[in-house]
Design a protein around this motif. Structure first.
Motif, PDB file in Angstrom:
ATOM      1  N   LYS A  18       0.841  -1.202   0.000  1.00  0.00           N
ATOM      2  CA  LYS A  18       0.000   0.000   0.000  1.00  0.00           C
ATOM      3  C   LYS A  18       0.872   1.247   0.000  1.00  0.00           C
ATOM      4  O   LYS A  18       1.497   1.593   1.006  1.00  0.00           O
ATOM      5  CB  LYS A  18      -0.890  -0.032   1.248  1.00  0.00           C
ATOM      6  CG  LYS A  18      -1.924   1.062   1.276  1.00  0.00           C
ATOM      7  CD  LYS A  18      -2.704   1.017   2.580  1.00  0.00           C
ATOM      8  CE  LYS A  18      -3.262   2.391   2.915  1.00  0.00           C
ATOM      9  NZ  LYS A  18      -3.319   2.617   4.340  1.00  0.00           N
ATOM     10  N   SER A  40      -8.283  12.858   6.217  1.00  0.00           N
ATOM     11  CA  SER A  40      -7.649  11.980   7.202  1.00  0.00           C
ATOM     12  C   SER A  40      -7.175  10.706   6.514  1.00  0.00           C
ATOM     13  O   SER A  40      -7.872  10.147   5.673  1.00  0.00           O
ATOM     14  CB  SER A  40      -8.664  11.659   8.305  1.00  0.00           C
ATOM     15  OG  SER A  40      -8.042  10.873   9.281  1.00  0.00           O
ATOM     16  N   LYS A  44      -0.585  12.955   5.442  1.00  0.00           N
ATOM     17  CA  LYS A  44       0.032  14.217   5.881  1.00  0.00           C
ATOM     18  C   LYS A  44       1.134  13.965   6.920  1.00  0.00           C
ATOM     19  O   LYS A  44       2.267  14.439   6.769  1.00  0.00           O
ATOM     20  CB  LYS A  44      -1.042  15.155   6.469  1.00  0.00           C
ATOM     21  CG  LYS A  44      -2.174  15.490   5.516  1.00  0.00           C
ATOM     22  CD  LYS A  44      -3.143  16.491   6.081  1.00  0.00           C
ATOM     23  CE  LYS A  44      -3.899  15.989   7.300  1.00  0.00           C
ATOM     24  NZ  LYS A  44      -4.859  14.889   7.015  1.00  0.00           N
ATOM     25  N   SER A  45       0.769  13.220   7.940  1.00  0.00           N
ATOM     26  CA  SER A  45       1.759  12.962   8.999  1.00  0.00           C
ATOM     27  C   SER A  45       2.951  12.195   8.444  1.00  0.00           C
ATOM     28  O   SER A  45       4.098  12.418   8.837  1.00  0.00           O
ATOM     29  CB  SER A  45       1.128  12.163  10.136  1.00  0.00           C
ATOM     30  OG  SER A  45       0.062  12.901  10.688  1.00  0.00           O
ATOM     31  N   THR A  46       2.664  11.283   7.525  1.00  0.00           N
ATOM     32  CA  THR A  46       3.750  10.501   6.921  1.00  0.00           C
ATOM     33  C   THR A  46       4.731  11.426   6.198  1.00  0.00           C
ATOM     34  O   THR A  46       5.960  11.285   6.338  1.00  0.00           O
ATOM     35  CB  THR A  46       3.163   9.470   5.952  1.00  0.00           C
ATOM     36  OG1 THR A  46       2.140   8.719   6.626  1.00  0.00           O
ATOM     37  CG2 THR A  46       4.237   8.530   5.451  1.00  0.00           C
TER      38      THR A  46
HETATM   39  N1  LIG Z   1       2.826   3.143  11.558  1.00  0.00           N
HETATM   40  C1  LIG Z   1       2.047   2.854  10.508  1.00  0.00           C
HETATM   41  N2  LIG Z   1       2.104   1.626   9.982  1.00  0.00           N
HETATM   42  C2  LIG Z   1       1.349   1.279   8.923  1.00  0.00           C
HETATM   43  N3  LIG Z   1       0.518   2.125   8.318  1.00  0.00           N
HETATM   44  C3  LIG Z   1       0.416   3.395   8.760  1.00  0.00           C
HETATM   45  C4  LIG Z   1       1.179   3.812   9.888  1.00  0.00           C
HETATM   46  N4  LIG Z   1       0.887   5.106  10.138  1.00  0.00           N
HETATM   47  C5  LIG Z   1      -0.016   5.467   9.212  1.00  0.00           C
HETATM   48  N5  LIG Z   1      -0.295   4.459   8.382  1.00  0.00           N
HETATM   49  C6  LIG Z   1      -1.193   4.490   7.232  1.00  0.00           C
HETATM   50  O1  LIG Z   1      -0.702   5.434   6.296  1.00  0.00           O
HETATM   51  C7  LIG Z   1      -1.738   6.208   5.777  1.00  0.00           C
HETATM   52  C8  LIG Z   1      -1.423   7.685   6.017  1.00  0.00           C
HETATM   53  O2  LIG Z   1      -1.450   7.952   7.371  1.00  0.00           O
HETATM   54  P1  LIG Z   1      -1.141   9.380   7.969  1.00  0.00           P
HETATM   55  O3  LIG Z   1      -1.072   9.261   9.437  1.00  0.00           O
HETATM   56  O4  LIG Z   1       0.057   9.926   7.278  1.00  0.00           O
HETATM   57  O5  LIG Z   1      -2.425  10.208   7.526  1.00  0.00           O
HETATM   58  P2  LIG Z   1      -2.842  11.672   7.953  1.00  0.00           P
HETATM   59  O6  LIG Z   1      -3.097  12.405   6.717  1.00  0.00           O
HETATM   60  O7  LIG Z   1      -1.860  12.256   8.869  1.00  0.00           O
HETATM   61  O8  LIG Z   1      -4.201  11.428   8.705  1.00  0.00           O
HETATM   62  P3  LIG Z   1      -4.826  12.262   9.939  1.00  0.00           P
HETATM   63  O9  LIG Z   1      -5.420  13.490   9.347  1.00  0.00           O
HETATM   64  O10 LIG Z   1      -5.882  11.365  10.464  1.00  0.00           O
HETATM   65  O11 LIG Z   1      -3.745  12.515  10.883  1.00  0.00           O
HETATM   66  C9  LIG Z   1      -3.000   5.743   6.451  1.00  0.00           C
HETATM   67  O12 LIG Z   1      -3.688   4.863   5.562  1.00  0.00           O
HETATM   68  C10 LIG Z   1      -2.539   4.980   7.646  1.00  0.00           C
HETATM   69  O13 LIG Z   1      -3.417   3.893   7.891  1.00  0.00           O
END
Ligand SMILES: Nc1ncnc2c1ncn2[C@@H]1O[C@H](COP(=O)(O)OP(=O)(O)OP(=O)(O)O)[C@@H](O)[C@H]1O
Ligand SMILES: [Mg+2]
Lengths: 226, 413
Positions: A18, A40, A44-46
């Protein structure tokens, strides 16, 4: 350029099939304040973790402040992060059982210029500028309000005078009043130090504080595939 | 800051940390306590007799001879003829000889008939002579010299009169109550069985038994004390004797000669050799005690490890935050180790002070009841080694949770 990404791909090791991020090209100039929004789970956090060197891209070039993060060791990335990047999260920005002074001093501990003789004074003036009363400086931060904690978080992130400040939904746990407080103090601080700010949120009402607004969906083509 | 972070983190988890410290303290207390008692026992054991080259008794095992002649434990199988004693004592290789005659008691304390040479030549510990806190050796027929504990426990002082009992029972019915003894001397504490001994002259032993036969007092004794004094009270037999030789080199030859003595079967032993033989027999118990205290410590360390591991689960956010502000995985490994070490050091401190306290409180009891004289130098020699061992074991026990923190940090999400 403060940030420059080229052909960056990332998938989490537990879910290798994925792809979370696929960014062809994205850049942020020094001194820019960028608001990044997206749904969400959009990654973003990634993205922020890639920029701070907490995660490493599978492929592509990640360059921050002219340093190629994909080319250096994890130890060097830890150093780099401590020296050049400030980071604020939605919550858990502070070690709850330490007081504000210790929390900020701890962040200073890992940075290069570890010889500041006036550290205590620096911390005190930072705390004052974020309107934290001296009587609250020596209390465990867990005993302070969420609004206070988030403002101390800015102070903690700024103690090493980072060139790049990363904020990951820092206001989502705040009410309207505290949010306004937080934003104006944050923006004043970045302006004063000419810090590059990367601010991530899905709260579009905050966009007004920024001169550049990016939608992650437009940068990241990984989400578009399905 | 590093230390402060570890300390404050522990303070933040007071409950589980205090319990862990208690468990550790108790186990360290047991470990160091057992070790202390063991070394002290061994020391006081090995110092019960010194400067005596040979101990001679009727033919018997060397342990038995050692036990009854020095430790006043058990009873002799047979007596030795007085002529035999004299013949050996007169040997040119013999510097001095101390006769020993046992069999009577006073309120549970054994009576030993001997000569005044005993006070001159017997030594204990590091060749220390017997000292008098009060009075002097017996000179009269009915004089008695008390070991320090006998005097202290029974509240006797110089000039008091005491009555000896026939046999070794604590409540003997056959008292030598017609012949009371006067206390002329009290010995200084030695930490050896001497403290529990009542010393009289061989002639005194003869005198109180003069109108006894087969352990029973003959009725209607008519001999007065004055008459006794004029009698030549030569003992016919004694229980054992100790020898000092002119030359150490001759020890084995003299021993062999005595063991081959033709007129009567005898045993001669080297006290040092017999003592170490005896101590070896206690080796098994010693090692069992050590093993048990080691296992208790291990259990406490596993508890520490489990507690730290659980805390790391709770502190995921904290670990992530530390990583974000630039802490390396090694830093996280070290901070967990540091916390474990703080717990361990506090426990050692607590255990050692607890040990000091309880030794201080129980030293009189141990001295009085087991004749164990505990030194106060707790952290000497091998106990310091044990402390280092505990610290080392803590580092190893904390390695697992620390590694867990390290790994968490590396895979930080
Ligand atoms: N430690 C992890 N291991 C596996 N998959 C992860 C991990 N952290 C996040 N993901 C997956 O990566 C994708 C992106 O996650 P991320 O946290 O970057 O989203 P985000 O945009 O920050 O969301 P939010 O607004 O809820 O914080 C999501 O599908 C999440 O399920
Ligand atoms: Mg997020």
């Amino acid at each position: 350029m403060t940030i420059q990404l080229k052909d960056v791909c990332y998938s989490y090791p537990d879910t290798p099939g994925k792809r979370v991020l696929n960014i062809n090209s994205w850049a942020v100039a020094a001194g820019e304040q960028v608001f990044v929004h997206g749904p969400s789970g959009g990654g973003k956090s990634t993205l922020l973790n890639l920029l701070s060197g907490m995660l490493q891209a599978d492929t592509g070039e990640v360059s921050v402040l002219g340093q190629r993060l994909d080319k250096i060791s994890s130890r060097q990335r830890d150093r780099f992060r401590a020296d050049h990047i400030g980071y604020i999260f939605q919550q858990f920005n502070l070690i709850p059982y330490l007081d504000a002074m210790d929390n900020i001093a701890l962040a200073h501990q890992f940075a290069k210029e570890n010889l500041s003789s006036s550290l205590k004074d620096d911390i005190k003036s930072l705390l004052s500028s974020f309107h934290i009363a001296p009587s609250d400086w020596q209390k465990p931060v867990a005993n302070l309000s969420i609004g206070q904690q988030q403002r101390i978080a800015i102070a903690r992130a700024m103690i090493n005078k980072p060139e790049l400040l990363i904020a990951d939904e820092p206001t989502s746990s705040l009410d309207q009043d505290n949010r306004d407080h937080f934003m104006s103090e944050l923006m004043a601080m970045v302006a004063e130090h000419n810090t590059t700010l990367l601010f991530v949120s899905h709260d579009m009402s905050l966009a007004k504080y920024f001169n550049r607004i990016d939608a992650l969906a437009e940068i990241n083509t990984a989400g578009a595939g399905h | 800051m590093f230390f402060r972070l570890a300390a404050k983190s522990l303070l933040n988890r007071k409950g589980s940390v205090v319990l862990t410290i208690l468990a550790m303290s108790v186990s360290i207390f047991v470990l160091l306590g057992v070790e202390h008692i063991r070394t002290q026992t061994k020391e006081s054991f090995n110092s019960t007799v010194s400067g005596v080259d040979l101990i001679v008794g009727a033919r018997t095992g060397s342990l038995n001879l050692l036990l009854y002649s020095v430790f006043r434990i058990g009873s002799p199988t047979n007596n030795i003829d007085w002529e035999t004693y004299q013949a050996i004592a007169d040997n040119s290789r013999v510097a001095w000889a101390i006769p020993v005659s046992l069999g009577d008691s006073h309120k549970g304390y054994r009576v030993m008939g001997t000569s005044t040479d005993y006070f001159k030549h017997f030594s204990y510990g590091n060749k220390r002579q017997l000292d008098f806190t009060e009075g002097k050796p017996f000179s009269d027929l009915f004089d008695v010299v008390l070991g320090s504990e006998v005097a202290r426990k029974l509240g006797y002082s110089l000039g008091d009169k005491i009555v000896l009992a026939h046999g070794l029972g604590k409540t003997s019915f056959s008292l030598h109550d017609d012949r009371p003894f006067k206390i002329t001397g009290i010995l200084a504490t030695t930490g050896t069985p001497v403290d529990q001994t009542v010393h009289i002259s061989l002639q005194g032993i003869e005198a109180i038994h003069i109108d006894w036969q087969q352990g029973v007092k003959m009725p209607g004794s008519t001999i007065t004390t004055d008459q006794l004094e004029s009698l030549a009270l030569q003992p016919k037999t004694i229980t054992a004797f100790m020898l000092g030789l002119n030359s150490r080199m001759a020890t084995f030859r003299v021993q062999r000669n005595i063991n081959n003595y033709r007129k009567e079967p005898l045993s001669a032993i080297l006290p040092g050799v017999a003592l170490s033989e005896l101590w070896q027999m206690m080796g098994l118990m010693e090692n069992t005690l050590r093993l048990i205290s080691g296992l208790i410590l291990m259990a406490a360390l596993l508890g520490l490890s489990a507690m730290m591991l659980a805390s790391i689960r709770e502190r995921e956010h904290e670990i992530h935050l530390l990583r974000v502000i630039g802490a390396s995985p090694v830093f996280l490994f070290l901070i967990i180790e540091m916390e474990a070490l703080l717990i361990s050091l506090l426990s050692i401190l607590l255990a050692v002070s607890g040990l000091y306290l309880s030794l201080g409180l129980s030293s009189d009891f141990l001295a009085a009841n087991f004749s164990l004289h505990m030194g106060r130098s707790l952290l000497s020699g091998n106990k310091l080694f044990f402390v280092l061992l505990i610290i080392g074991a803590t580092i190893i026990a904390a390695a697992l949770p620390s590694f867990f923190a390290y790994k968490n940090a590396r895979l930080s999400r």
